[in-house]
Design a protein around this motif. Structure first.
Motif, mmCIF file in Angstrom:
data_model
loop_
_atom_site.group_PDB
_atom_site.id
_atom_site.type_symbol
_atom_site.label_atom_id
_atom_site.label_comp_id
_atom_site.label_asym_id
_atom_site.label_seq_id
_atom_site.Cartn_x
_atom_site.Cartn_y
_atom_site.Cartn_z
ATOM 1 N N GLU A 1 0.818 -1.205 0.000
ATOM 2 C CA GLU A 1 0.000 0.000 0.000
ATOM 3 C C GLU A 1 0.854 1.259 0.000
ATOM 4 O O GLU A 1 0.526 2.257 -0.639
ATOM 5 N N SER A 2 1.973 1.229 0.713
ATOM 6 C CA SER A 2 2.887 2.373 0.754
ATOM 7 C C SER A 2 4.279 1.869 1.107
ATOM 8 O O SER A 2 4.432 0.813 1.724
ATOM 9 N N ALA A 3 5.297 2.627 0.688
ATOM 10 C CA ALA A 3 6.682 2.277 1.004
ATOM 11 C C ALA A 3 7.523 3.544 0.976
ATOM 12 O O ALA A 3 7.301 4.429 0.149
ATOM 13 N N GLN B 1 10.094 1.379 -6.440
ATOM 14 C CA GLN B 1 9.728 0.201 -7.224
ATOM 15 C C GLN B 1 8.573 -0.550 -6.589
ATOM 16 O O GLN B 1 7.683 -1.063 -7.276
ATOM 17 N N LEU B 2 8.574 -0.641 -5.282
ATOM 18 C CA LEU B 2 7.516 -1.365 -4.578
ATOM 19 C C LEU B 2 6.144 -0.732 -4.780
ATOM 20 O O LEU B 2 5.134 -1.427 -4.884
ATOM 21 N N THR B 3 6.084 0.574 -4.841
ATOM 22 C CA THR B 3 4.799 1.251 -4.918
ATOM 23 C C THR B 3 4.349 1.510 -6.353
ATOM 24 O O THR B 3 3.204 1.930 -6.573
ATOM 25 N N LYS B 4 5.191 1.243 -7.317
ATOM 26 C CA LYS B 4 4.797 1.429 -8.711
ATOM 27 C C LYS B 4 4.084 0.206 -9.278
ATOM 28 O O LYS B 4 3.491 0.268 -10.342
ATOM 29 N N ARG B 5 4.199 -0.913 -8.606
ATOM 30 C CA ARG B 5 3.692 -2.180 -9.174
ATOM 31 C C ARG B 5 2.290 -2.466 -8.658
ATOM 32 O O ARG B 5 1.998 -2.224 -7.514
#
Length: 218
Positions: free
Chosen positions: A133-135, A214-218
Motif C-alpha cells: 500500500e505504501s513504502a 519500485q515497490l509502490t509502482k507495481r
C-alpha cells in the motif's frame, strides 16, 4: 518510526545481515481488519488493481518465464548456495548467476534467483504478490543503514501474518523478490500481524529510495 520488534535475519552470505521488522506506531489501526479478513486466510494476495497472486491465471499473460518487471513477490527458500534442499531431490543449482533469467518470474511456479552478492536461490511459488500500500526509505535512529518501511493492504497483511506465523522459529528463509533479484532473505522469529514491515540491509539512502519507489509502482 519506532520498531515494536526486530526479526533478526540472515542470508547464507556471512557478510550480509538483513532485518525484517514490524513497525509499531499503531495509530492507523489493525490493517488486517479493514476488509474483515480472518487470520486464517490463505497466504496469497493480489497487488492492488490487477496484479496477479500465486497460481492466478493472470500470471500466465507473459509468454516467457519472466516478465521485465512486476509486483514484489514473497517466496519460501527451498535451497540456496550453502543450504541444501530440505530432504527432497532437486536439480543442482547453477554455479553462478550468469544463466539466471532476468526480470520478475511468474508467480505460480518455482524459480531460480540471485541476490546482489551472487548467492543462488531455488524459490517456491510466490505466496504473496504485490499488496504493498505504501513504502518509503527511512533511517531509524538505532540503525546505521537505511531501510525500506512498507505497509501492506488489508488482504496482503492477513496473508503475511499467516505466512510469518507458520515460518516463525523454523529458521527457514523467506525471500523478497523484486525484478527477479532477491533483495532480502530473512528468517522469521515472530509473526508480523500488523501489516507493517521494514526491509533492511546495507542499503544506502539512494538504494532504499529506489526500492521504495519500485515497490509502490507495481
Amino acid at each position: 518510526m519506532a520498531l515494536s520488534r526486530m526479526l533478526q535475519a540472515t542470508t547464507v552470505a556471512a557478510a550480509l545481515t538483513l532485518a525484517l521488522s514490524a513497525c509499531g506506531s499503531g495509530d492507523d489501526g489493525d490493517a488486517t481488519d479493514k476488509d474483515g479478513s480472518g487470520a486464517d486466510a490463505a497466504a496469497s494476495s493480489p497487488a492492488p488493481g490487477d496484479s496477479p497472486a500465486a497460481g492466478d491465471e493472470a500470471s500466465d499473460d507473459a509468454s516467457d518465464d519472466a516478465a521485465p518487471s512486476g509486483p514484489v513477490q514473497f517466496r519460501r527458500v527451498l535451497e540456496a548456495t550453502g543450504i541444501p534442499a530440505d530432504g527432497a531431490e532437486s536439480t543442482p543449482l547453477p554455479e553462478d548467476c550468469s544463466d539466471v533469467p532476468a526480470g520478475q518470474p511468474k508467480a505460480g511456479a518455482e524459480t531460480i534467483a540471485c541476490d546482489e552478492s551472487g548467492i543462488v536461490y531455488r524459490l517456491a511459488p510466490a505466496e504473496i504478490t504485490g499488496g504493498v500500500e505504501s513504502a518509503e526509505a527511512e533511517k531509524p535512529a538505532n540503525l546505521t543503514d537505511w531501510v525500506v518501511s512498507l505497509r501492506f493492504d488489508a488482504q496482503a497483511a492477513t496473508a503475511f501474518g499467516a505466512l510469518t506465523r507458520e515460518l516463525a522459529g523454523t529458521n527457514k528463509l523467506l525471500a523478497i523478490v523484486l525484478d527477479g533479484e532477491v533483495i532480502s532473505a530473512p528468517t522469521i522469529q515472530d509473526a508480523v500481524e500488523d501489516g507493517r514491515v521494514q526491509i533492511g540491509g546495507t542499503f544506502t539512502e539512494e538504494q532504499a529510495t529506489t526500492i521504495a519507489g519500485q515497490l509502490t509502482k507495481r
